[in-house]
Scaffold this motif. Structure first.
Motif, PDB file in Angstrom:
ATOM      1  N   LYS A  24       0.826  -1.206   0.000  1.00 25.93           N
ATOM      2  CA  LYS A  24       0.000   0.000   0.000  1.00 25.93           C
ATOM      3  C   LYS A  24       0.860   1.255   0.000  1.00 25.93           C
ATOM      4  O   LYS A  24       0.625   2.179  -0.787  1.00 25.93           O
ATOM      5  N   TYR A  85      -6.088   5.193  -3.895  1.00 25.74           N
ATOM      6  CA  TYR A  85      -5.867   3.840  -3.385  1.00 25.74           C
ATOM      7  C   TYR A  85      -7.124   3.304  -2.695  1.00 25.74           C
ATOM      8  O   TYR A  85      -7.513   2.160  -2.910  1.00 25.74           O
ATOM      9  N   GLU A  89      -9.083   0.096  -3.880  1.00 28.83           N
ATOM     10  CA  GLU A  89      -9.268  -1.002  -2.938  1.00 28.83           C
ATOM     11  C   GLU A  89     -10.754  -1.347  -2.813  1.00 28.83           C
ATOM     12  O   GLU A  89     -11.134  -2.520  -2.781  1.00 28.83           O
TER      13      GLU A  89
END
Length: 95
Positions: A24, A85, A89
């Motif tokens: 990440k 992100y 996700e």
């Protein structure tokens, strides 16, 4: 179940979580670097010259102004990369 098996499973879960966090962080850093390329390199290039003011008159020619501009670009790009992100996700695009 033996305590060794439980320890091994806990250790594997910890390593897996650590690997996910590293992935990440790397993904966010790479995306932030990619986004930063769309900004001008210099603070003086960021200032609109059509307003009648020259960038020198507003103080964009100093090293402190360049440092502040670089910090601005970095924080904006990191914030956007974190948002991208979390969206990726949520959509299942990131493993």
């Amino acid at each position: 179940m033996s305590r060794f098996t439980m320890y091994d499973r806990a250790e594997m879960a910890r390593q897996s979580a650590e690997e996910r966090q590293l992935f990440k962080d790397e993904w966010i850093r790479n995306k932030a670097d990619q986004l930063a390329t769309s900004f001008p390199e210099c603070a003086m290039d960021f200032y609109p010259t059509h307003r009648g003011f020259h960038p020198y008159l507003v103080g964009l020619d100093s090293d402190e102004a360049q440092d502040a501009y670089a910090a601005f670009v970095e924080s904006v790009c990191l914030a956007k990369a974190k948002k991208l992100y979390s969206e990726a996700e949520f959509m299942g695009e990131v493993a």
